[in-house]
Every structure is written in structure tokens, then in C-alpha cells.
Write a protein that holds these residues in place. Sequence first.
Motif, mmCIF file in Angstrom:
data_model
loop_
_atom_site.group_PDB
_atom_site.id
_atom_site.type_symbol
_atom_site.label_atom_id
_atom_site.label_comp_id
_atom_site.label_asym_id
_atom_site.label_seq_id
_atom_site.Cartn_x
_atom_site.Cartn_y
_atom_site.Cartn_z
ATOM 1 N N GLY A 1 -4.081 2.325 -6.469
ATOM 2 C CA GLY A 1 -4.280 3.341 -5.008
ATOM 3 C C GLY A 1 -3.269 3.709 -4.352
ATOM 4 N N GLY A 2 -2.112 2.921 -4.239
ATOM 5 C CA GLY A 2 -1.733 3.345 -3.038
ATOM 6 C C GLY A 2 -0.655 3.959 -3.443
ATOM 7 N N GLU A 3 0.616 4.595 -2.775
ATOM 8 C CA GLU A 3 1.378 5.811 -3.023
ATOM 9 C C GLU A 3 2.660 5.378 -2.039
ATOM 10 N N PHE A 4 3.994 6.211 -3.449
ATOM 11 C CA PHE A 4 5.028 5.783 -3.022
ATOM 12 C C PHE A 4 5.791 7.109 -2.389
ATOM 13 N N HIS A 5 6.195 7.437 -1.401
ATOM 14 C CA HIS A 5 7.367 8.772 -0.490
ATOM 15 C C HIS A 5 8.847 8.889 -0.689
ATOM 16 N N MET A 6 9.093 9.371 -0.903
ATOM 17 C CA MET A 6 10.443 9.285 -0.768
ATOM 18 C C MET A 6 11.045 10.740 -0.358
ATOM 19 N N MET B 1 18.370 20.613 7.262
ATOM 20 C CA MET B 1 18.964 20.111 8.009
ATOM 21 C C MET B 1 20.610 19.913 7.613
ATOM 22 N N LEU B 2 21.242 19.594 8.764
ATOM 23 C CA LEU B 2 22.681 19.565 8.203
ATOM 24 C C LEU B 2 23.522 18.951 7.699
ATOM 25 N N LEU B 3 22.495 18.310 6.792
ATOM 26 C CA LEU B 3 23.780 17.268 6.135
ATOM 27 C C LEU B 3 22.877 17.841 4.763
ATOM 28 N N GLY B 4 22.846 19.126 4.423
ATOM 29 C CA GLY B 4 21.950 19.270 3.763
ATOM 30 C C GLY B 4 20.233 20.155 3.608
ATOM 31 N N LYS B 5 19.903 20.283 2.247
ATOM 32 C CA LYS B 5 17.956 20.294 1.614
ATOM 33 C C LYS B 5 17.689 19.121 1.833
ATOM 34 N N MET B 6 16.781 18.222 2.518
ATOM 35 C CA MET B 6 15.930 17.595 1.935
ATOM 36 C C MET B 6 14.948 18.195 1.200
ATOM 37 N N VAL B 7 14.546 16.898 0.444
ATOM 38 C CA VAL B 7 13.127 17.567 -0.608
ATOM 39 C C VAL B 7 12.058 15.853 -0.296
ATOM 40 N N TYR B 8 11.241 16.591 0.131
ATOM 41 C CA TYR B 8 10.263 15.249 -0.298
ATOM 42 C C TYR B 8 9.158 14.994 -1.398
ATOM 43 N N TYR B 9 9.131 13.742 -1.595
ATOM 44 C CA TYR B 9 8.449 13.568 -3.065
ATOM 45 C C TYR B 9 7.175 12.938 -2.282
ATOM 46 N N CYS B 10 5.769 13.012 -3.593
ATOM 47 C CA CYS B 10 4.733 11.603 -3.679
ATOM 48 C C CYS B 10 4.691 11.236 -5.068
ATOM 49 N N ALA B 11 4.025 10.117 -4.948
ATOM 50 C CA ALA B 11 3.665 9.897 -5.910
ATOM 51 C C ALA B 11 2.465 8.468 -6.257
ATOM 52 N N SER B 12 1.209 8.265 -6.786
ATOM 53 C CA SER B 12 0.542 7.583 -6.562
ATOM 54 C C SER B 12 0.705 6.608 -8.222
ATOM 55 N N ALA B 13 0.214 5.053 -7.291
ATOM 56 C CA ALA B 13 -0.104 4.151 -7.794
ATOM 57 C C ALA B 13 -1.210 4.463 -8.626
ATOM 58 N N ASP C 1 1.196 -1.408 0.036
ATOM 59 C CA ASP C 1 -0.124 -0.400 -0.075
ATOM 60 C C ASP C 1 1.166 1.484 -0.374
ATOM 61 N N ARG C 2 1.863 1.144 0.662
ATOM 62 C CA ARG C 2 3.328 2.324 0.213
ATOM 63 C C ARG C 2 4.229 1.382 0.603
ATOM 64 N N VAL C 3 5.059 2.387 -0.605
ATOM 65 C CA VAL C 3 6.258 2.129 -0.867
ATOM 66 C C VAL C 3 7.455 3.500 -0.203
ATOM 67 N N PHE C 4 8.168 3.715 0.749
ATOM 68 C CA PHE C 4 9.582 4.114 0.875
ATOM 69 C C PHE C 4 10.728 4.525 0.502
ATOM 70 N N SER C 5 11.369 5.837 0.596
ATOM 71 C CA SER C 5 12.986 5.510 0.452
ATOM 72 C C SER C 5 12.846 6.707 0.403
ATOM 73 N N PHE C 6 14.188 6.725 1.385
ATOM 74 C CA PHE C 6 14.899 7.233 2.611
ATOM 75 C C PHE C 6 16.180 7.682 2.202
ATOM 76 N N LEU C 7 16.541 8.796 1.412
ATOM 77 C CA LEU C 7 18.593 8.764 1.322
ATOM 78 C C LEU C 7 19.373 7.474 1.261
ATOM 79 N N VAL C 8 18.441 7.548 -0.846
ATOM 80 C CA VAL C 8 18.769 6.354 -1.540
ATOM 81 C C VAL C 8 19.052 6.474 -2.284
ATOM 82 N N TYR C 9 17.942 7.466 -2.978
ATOM 83 C CA TYR C 9 17.780 7.750 -4.193
ATOM 84 C C TYR C 9 19.308 8.091 -5.012
ATOM 85 N N HIS C 10 19.336 9.156 -4.236
ATOM 86 C CA HIS C 10 21.237 9.677 -4.405
ATOM 87 C C HIS C 10 22.263 9.010 -4.665
#
Length: 212
Positions: free
Chosen positions: A144-149, A200-212, A114-123
Motif C-alpha cells: 500500500g506504500g507509494e513511490f513518488h518521483m 521550470m527554467l531547468l526544463g520540463k519536470m514530470v511527476y510520477y506515482c506508483a503503488s506497492a 510508507d513512501r519513497v521519493f526521488s527528485f532529479l536523480v533518475y536521469h
Amino acid sequence: MQSAHQEHLPAAGHAWLLPLYDPVVKLLGGDAARRVLIGQARLQPGHRVLEIGCGTGTLAAMIKRHHPEVEVVGIDPDPQALARARRKAARETGTIQFTLGFAGALPYPASSFDRVFSFLVYHHLPSGEKAKMLREARRVLRAGGEFHMADLAGPEEGSGFVARLFHSRQTLQENSAVRVVALMNQAGFRSASQLGRRNMLLGKMVYYCASA
């Protein structure tokens, strides 16, 4: 399908740095950033959730801790990181399924989450693997599921000094929000969008969402 023994980049960049990964990311604001990502997903009881590139299992454990009624699965190509993830889950949260595998060849049936997550992996992914990961994330999502990155910002969003210090210009250029959203759409997602940004101290984080 890709072999689980193919070359991969450890979560901390080098295997010997793995014990430092969790405390360093936490110090740089990782826990707060994870909470934002979880919150935007609007998890519901009975949801089945996958984290791609779960590493040491911090996000997966946080999801399970705050949403015990959700089934959580994590996948990562690093066996040492997964060993830490399993110990963490057993100590903190209970049952989480962890699988050894790669983002570009997920070993799960179509329409199984129903949901798929990705955190600091894509780059971290090579150019060709980014599109594969997004296509696989779309494949395993139910209608109707969602991808959150959440990932580092590209140069036009102000990626930050630390991000520029540790990542090449090409890596950050590939994280341009316009480029990321375009690849999500090409992977078959609907309504792919940038939801917000966080400093963040690490750098700027961007949040994304996409629907299936």
C-alpha cells in the motif's frame, strides 16, 4: 551489495560545484517543484519516508519541516553532499537519518517504508541502474506504500533548452514517460502513472506515482 566507494556522479556534476548546487536549483524553480512532489504524496503522521539520492538534503529537510511527525531517511553515495545534508537538517529541522549508499542496493529491509521519493536523480543513473533503483524502491515499500518521483521530461514532452544543453539526447530519451512507466511496472509496481508536468527554467519536470 554495492560498495559505498564505487564511482558516483556528484549532485552538481563535479565535486567543486557542490556549494553552488542548492542556490542554482532553487533559482531554476527547484523548491516549488519539490513542494508539488511532497504534496502529491499525501503524507500522514507516523509515515516512514525514504528519499533516494537525497544529495544535500533539501527535499528531506522540506519534508521534515512541513511534516515533523513523519520519520525521514535519506540515502546518497556522495559523502560531501551528505555532510551538507546533516548540517542543514541540524540547523533547520531536527532529526533526519542520512545514509551513505547507492540507489541500486538500498541497505534497508523489505517493506520498511510508507513512501519513497526521488527528485532529479533518475536521469543521472546509467541505463542498467535505473531498473535496479526502481526494483529497490519497490522492495523497501510496505504494501500500500507509494513511490513518488519527479524528473526531467523526455523529448516527446518537450524537455526544454537548458535540459537539452546539459544532458545527452540518449539521457533524455531514456526519460520518456512511456519508458519510465513501463520500467516501473516491470519493477513490480501497481498503477504506475504520470501525474502531471511542470515548466521550470531547468526544463520540463514530470511527476510520477506508483503503488506497492
